[in-house]
Write an enzyme that holds these catalytic residues in place. Sequence first.
Site, PDB file in Angstrom:
ATOM      1  N   LYS A  85       0.821  -1.213   0.000  1.00  0.00           N
ATOM      2  CA  LYS A  85       0.000   0.000   0.000  1.00  0.00           C
ATOM      3  C   LYS A  85       0.850   1.256   0.000  1.00  0.00           C
ATOM      4  O   LYS A  85       0.391   2.336  -0.386  1.00  0.00           O
ATOM      5  CB  LYS A  85      -0.935  -0.008   1.213  1.00  0.00           C
ATOM      6  CG  LYS A  85      -2.103  -0.971   1.054  1.00  0.00           C
ATOM      7  CD  LYS A  85      -3.360  -0.248   0.685  1.00  0.00           C
ATOM      8  CE  LYS A  85      -4.351  -1.163   0.006  1.00  0.00           C
ATOM      9  NZ  LYS A  85      -5.558  -0.459  -0.439  1.00  0.00           N
ATOM     10  N   ASP A 134      -8.379   0.811   6.681  1.00  0.00           N
ATOM     11  CA  ASP A 134      -8.292  -0.354   7.570  1.00  0.00           C
ATOM     12  C   ASP A 134      -6.925  -0.400   8.221  1.00  0.00           C
ATOM     13  O   ASP A 134      -6.659  -1.264   9.043  1.00  0.00           O
ATOM     14  CB  ASP A 134      -8.438  -1.645   6.738  1.00  0.00           C
ATOM     15  CG  ASP A 134      -9.864  -1.879   6.316  1.00  0.00           C
ATOM     16  OD1 ASP A 134     -10.750  -1.676   7.144  1.00  0.00           O
ATOM     17  OD2 ASP A 134     -10.077  -2.265   5.154  1.00  0.00           O
TER      18      ASP A 134
HETATM   19  C1  LIG Z   1      -2.109  -5.795   2.891  1.00  0.00           C
HETATM   20  C2  LIG Z   1      -3.265  -5.595   1.981  1.00  0.00           C
HETATM   21  N1  LIG Z   1      -3.451  -6.459   0.979  1.00  0.00           N
HETATM   22  C3  LIG Z   1      -4.468  -6.321   0.117  1.00  0.00           C
HETATM   23  C4  LIG Z   1      -5.383  -5.292   0.260  1.00  0.00           C
HETATM   24  C5  LIG Z   1      -6.514  -5.180  -0.735  1.00  0.00           C
HETATM   25  O1  LIG Z   1      -6.362  -4.100  -1.584  1.00  0.00           O
HETATM   26  P1  LIG Z   1      -7.639  -3.466  -2.289  1.00  0.00           P
HETATM   27  O2  LIG Z   1      -8.473  -2.842  -1.218  1.00  0.00           O
HETATM   28  O3  LIG Z   1      -7.087  -2.497  -3.261  1.00  0.00           O
HETATM   29  O4  LIG Z   1      -8.377  -4.594  -2.932  1.00  0.00           O
HETATM   30  C6  LIG Z   1      -5.234  -4.374   1.297  1.00  0.00           C
HETATM   31  C7  LIG Z   1      -6.177  -3.275   1.483  1.00  0.00           C
HETATM   32  O5  LIG Z   1      -6.095  -2.511   2.406  1.00  0.00           O
HETATM   33  C8  LIG Z   1      -4.146  -4.529   2.188  1.00  0.00           C
HETATM   34  O6  LIG Z   1      -3.945  -3.692   3.209  1.00  0.00           O
END
Ligand SMILES: Cc1ncc(COP(=O)(O)O)c(C=O)c1O
Length: 407
Positions: A85, A134
């Site tokens: 992220k 989150d």
């Molecule tokens: C570590 C991690 N992986 C995957 C995701 C999923 O990403 P997206 O919300 O763009 O689908 C998030 C989302 O916050 C995340 O924090």
Amino acid sequence: MTTQRAESIGTFRNRSAAAAAEPYPAAAAAILNGDGFSAAENEIRSWPGYAPTPLRRLPGLAHRLGIAALHYKDEGGRFGLRSFKALGGAYAVFRLLAKAIMQMNGGQPVTARALVAGEHKDIVANITVTCATDGNHGRSVAWGAQLFGCRCVVFVHEHVSAARRAAIAHYGAEVIEVRGNYDDSVRHAAREAAAKGWTVVSDTSYDGYREIPVDVMHGYGVMAREIIGQMAGPLPTHVIVQAGVGGLAAAICAAFWIGWGERRPQLVIVEPTRADCCFRSAQAGVPVAVSGALDTVMAGLACGEVSPLAWEILGRGANAFAVVGDRYALDAMRALARPAAGDPAIVAGETGVCGLALLLGLHEQPEHRAALALTAASRVLLIGSEGDTDPALYRQIIAATPIAPAP
Ligand SMILES: Cc1ncc(COP(=O)(O)O)c(C=O)c1O
């Protein structure tokens, strides 16, 4: 299609998926495209501390799971923020600050280096960015704001852990709690920003709000481009990508489709059983919202509404959808921490292991493998999207159950 149960898995083959030979669609290119990925790559590679994250091979685990090869993109070391992220929110912050400055300086290009050095301080210090999170997205936005010199306010919902809030505050952001779930916090951030003249840096799109989530997704594409450069030997047959709002999955889908064309792997989207908005949207053929607490240990995926822009790409770009229960995520973290002989040990957070969780579930419930076209010849790429973003929780989960050595 299979009925879902908490702690179980479910799979669904996408009837609307594009054929392998179909070129990257113009409608998708109007959202994510090669120029956008290249611009993000040029920018982010110049940031202090940039280094590609490792693409790890796990032959021991592949053998145990009955597949030919397993690759794991390990985002735990990304810019010290411990998740992919870091690439998205911070890049969108840079882009919006650069545009604001260019409006005032007659369109002279602005570099990250100039902002980091404190140039344009007078303009940047008057800009406030905000978002709902989150955890990981907020950390990225806060880090970008601190790096480039603007103010930042981050909204978290009730279930965001104290450690994750502290990690955001560590980068100088004000952290405010909002009642309800992630989607409530997204709406709250939008209302507050409208009232106070702040700029929302959201990883999800909504009506009339496209530009910034597109920047966020182009930032994620840096990770996909690294994988394309790192992949030696035969390409993967499958990539399993976890989805919250779907931005990560859309970026991977677009970058691989553009970069690898018809040789691109089949794309499987996986979500927690209780936050399965993409899965349900695929079944319905249109975006469907899921409400409630969206309760899952995979905190980054606790989203009830897919980003409409991401859906425009995934609706045709994803070959299959799956859901997986929390139990498998915990098993996956432990399997990576205490690896099979010959494999490296990997520190992976709850959200980062969702793809491996699905593979573990499929190993126990092989009747689902057909829906994903997974065979003993499959070469699978997993996106290890985070390390131990909540270290205390990580230690607790790893310590909970001794793991038998892998066969
Ligand atoms: C570590 C991690 N992986 C995957 C995701 C999923 O990403 P997206 O919300 O763009 O689908 C998030 C989302 O916050 C995340 O924090």
